[in-house]
Design a protein around this motif. Structure first.
Motif, PDB file in Angstrom:
ATOM      1  N   LEU A  66     -27.955 -12.542  24.493  1.00  9.50           N
ATOM      2  CA  LEU A  66     -28.490 -12.530  23.134  1.00  9.50           C
ATOM      3  C   LEU A  66     -29.893 -11.940  23.108  1.00  9.50           C
ATOM      4  N   ARG A  93     -28.015 -16.779  27.154  1.00  6.11           N
ATOM      5  CA  ARG A  93     -29.301 -16.455  26.552  1.00  6.11           C
ATOM      6  C   ARG A  93     -29.723 -15.022  26.860  1.00  6.11           C
ATOM      7  N   ARG A 142     -27.690 -17.333  16.679  1.00  9.11           N
ATOM      8  CA  ARG A 142     -26.837 -18.408  17.218  1.00  9.11           C
ATOM      9  C   ARG A 142     -26.136 -19.154  16.082  1.00  9.11           C
ATOM     10  N   TRP A 143     -26.864 -19.391  15.000  1.00  9.46           N
ATOM     11  CA  TRP A 143     -26.291 -20.107  13.861  1.00  9.46           C
ATOM     12  C   TRP A 143     -25.168 -19.296  13.218  1.00  9.46           C
ATOM     13  N   GLN A 151     -22.238 -19.551  15.471  1.00 10.73           N
ATOM     14  CA  GLN A 151     -21.687 -20.909  15.370  1.00 10.73           C
ATOM     15  C   GLN A 151     -20.796 -21.036  14.139  1.00 10.73           C
ATOM     16  N   ASP A 186     -30.746 -30.233  16.186  1.00 17.86           N
ATOM     17  CA  ASP A 186     -29.841 -29.114  15.916  1.00 17.86           C
ATOM     18  C   ASP A 186     -29.591 -28.965  14.421  1.00 17.86           C
ATOM     19  N   ARG A 222     -28.111 -27.359  20.780  1.00 20.65           N
ATOM     20  CA  ARG A 222     -26.794 -27.662  20.226  1.00 20.65           C
ATOM     21  C   ARG A 222     -25.874 -28.254  21.288  1.00 20.65           C
ATOM     22  N   ALA A 242     -21.372 -19.901  22.197  1.00 20.18           N
ATOM     23  CA  ALA A 242     -22.723 -19.355  22.286  1.00 20.18           C
ATOM     24  C   ALA A 242     -22.813 -18.399  23.469  1.00 20.18           C
ATOM     25  N   ALA A 300     -33.422 -15.400  17.271  1.00 23.39           N
ATOM     26  CA  ALA A 300     -32.391 -15.931  18.162  1.00 23.39           C
ATOM     27  C   ALA A 300     -31.702 -17.138  17.537  1.00 23.39           C
ATOM     28  N   ASN A 301     -32.465 -17.997  16.887  1.00 24.07           N
ATOM     29  CA  ASN A 301     -31.887 -19.179  16.249  1.00 24.07           C
ATOM     30  C   ASN A 301     -30.935 -18.775  15.129  1.00 24.07           C
TER      31      ASN A 301
END
Length: 451
Positions: free
Chosen positions: A288, A285, A272-273, A276, A231, A144, A282, A268-269
């Protein structure tokens, strides 16, 4: 087509693609530099054809001794064009952990987010895009972040959308257009200060890259477009995973088992979404990854509240949700029939109903009706056929973790608890069928858990 016509055509095409039309409220972020001045002039020329309502906004950071002159230059330009201008005076955090550049950018965008418009238009160009991509890659950004700046970002959560109509154009093209049009603009002396990271990238790193690869700038901009596409695909995957892992209670809550059934990368994706969508930065890493590791390692009946930046990942029984890591303390207040009352970072809405919620006659006939916190040792009878029960027990049954219980809104009617958010209505105040009622709802921000 001449270079001058090409620039105007590109801006017009960007506006049309974004759906800018008659009565659209379009605001130009006007710094006074050549890029924003060119954008402002072209938007002013295109306004009669499109029919949008043009305004401008200038952010006065106070970082330069010339900042006042820049603001006056913007005011004079807008006055000549008959375009309304808002000037924001902001305080920049000099000791920001990411430096003055980042602090000024954060203050600028926070101010511009308050502009009452549909779209904010910025003068960012292709060279800015290349610099942004390099800056983020060197900081170890993800997909992203590597998408850099979007040509258009739609309005979200009450904030105006972002348009960057010059993003496909080089800095030299814009400066050439400005000179041919006889425009004047201001120069920010800090743009040549090499102790600022972005300036060092612009004046030292990019020239070397262009010696080796003459098309480095458009190539980097093209790479950013590829990252943006990737993304978008990751966002579509996250949306599908969110639907598949949704909890039975609905809303913004996920099933813990459903989330943990995904691969670690998809977990994790998805997180993050979700962050977002709340316009959150964010998290690192490692932060998270550690939150998800604890979520996987703890027994499913173990409650968790793990900070991931300005938000917290919360888990209780089979439910997982996000809430703000730091919340404003609720303030008790009298209810006099208002449609809604603030409650910390959220609010309690009171809706007219028939045969549901609280009996309106009981509220209107009461001496005092207050919205306030729970009381120690509080009991509530939700069913007229059953005895009063401790709120603690009712919270356990409603899957409300201990850290949320002090934030529960309670509607007190002449000293008696008539309603508790996410718990229910006292049987003594429940509205019978066909009678006028008032239905309270505890409403949080977009994407947060509530009633």
């Amino acid at each position: 087509m001449s270079a001058a016509d090409e620039l105007i055509e590109r801006i017009a095409a960007a506006l049309a693609t974004a759906g800018v039309a008659a009565d659209t409220r379009l605001c130009c972020a006007l710094s006074g530099g050549v890029d924003s001045v060119v954008l402002f002039e072209v938007l002013n020329r295109l306004q009669p054809g499109f029919g949008y309502r043009l305004s401008a906004a200038h952010v006065h950071h106070g970082l330069s001794p010339h900042a006042g002159d820049w603001a006056e230059a913007c005011m004079a330009r807008c006055a000549r064009a008959g375009v309304p201008l808002q000037v924001f005076h902001v305080e920049v955090e000099r000791l920001h952990p990411d430096g003055v550049e980042a602090a000024a950018r954060a203050a600028r965008h926070a101010a511009l987010d308050t502009v009452d418009c549909d779209w904010l238009a910025f003068g960012h160009h292709q060279d800015d895009q290349a610099e942004t991509l390099l800056f983020r890659l060197l900081r170890g950004t993800g997909v992203r972040g590597a998408a850099a700046m979007r040509a258009a970002s739609v309005p979200v959560d009450g904030r105006p959308g972002r348009l960057r109509p010059l993003l496909a154009l080089r800095r030299a093209q814009i400066e050439d257009w400005a000179r041919r049009a006889g425009l004047d603009w201001v120069e920010d002396e800090s743009n040549v200060a090499l102790h600022f990271t972005r300036n060092a990238i612009r004046h030292r790193l990019l020239p070397v890259a262009q010696e080796l690869f003459p098309a480095a700038v458009p190539a980097l901009a093209r790479a950013a477009a590829h990252f943006a596409e990737a993304d978008d695909l990751l966002g579509e995957l996250a949306a599908a995973d969110a639907d598949a892992a949704a909890a039975a209670s609905g809303g913004a809550v996920l099933s813990r088992r459903g989330l943990l059934a995904l691969s670690p990368a998809r977990q994790a994706n998805l997180m993050r979404w979700l962050l977002q969508r709340r316009a959150a930065l964010a998290p690192p890493r490692a932060t998270l990854d550690e939150a998800l590791r604890q979520l996987r390692a703890c027994p499913i009946d173990h409650p968790l509240r793990l900070a991931v930046g300005e938000w917290a990942c919360c888990a209780y029984r089979d439910e997982v949700w996000l809430e703000r890591a730091v919340t404003a303390a609720p303030v008790a207040q009298r209810w006099r029939g208002e449609a809604d009352l603030p409650w910390g970072d959220a609010q309690v809405c009171f809706e007219a109903a028939t045969g549901a919620g609280l009996r309106r006659a009981a509220l209107e006939g009461a001496t005092e009706v207050w919205l306030g916190p729970r009381a120690p040792g509080m009991h509530l009878r939700l069913d007229a056929a059953r005895p009063r029960r401790a709120l603690r027990k009712l919270c356990q049954e409603a899957a409300i973790p201990a850290w949320l219980r002090d934030r529960l809104p309670v509607l007190w009617v002449d000293g008696e608890p008539a309603w508790v958010g996410r718990v229910g209505v006292s049987a003594a105040f429940a509205c019978p069928p066909e009678q006028a009622g008032v239905l309270p709802r505890w409403v949080h921000g977009v994407g947060e858990r509530g009633d």
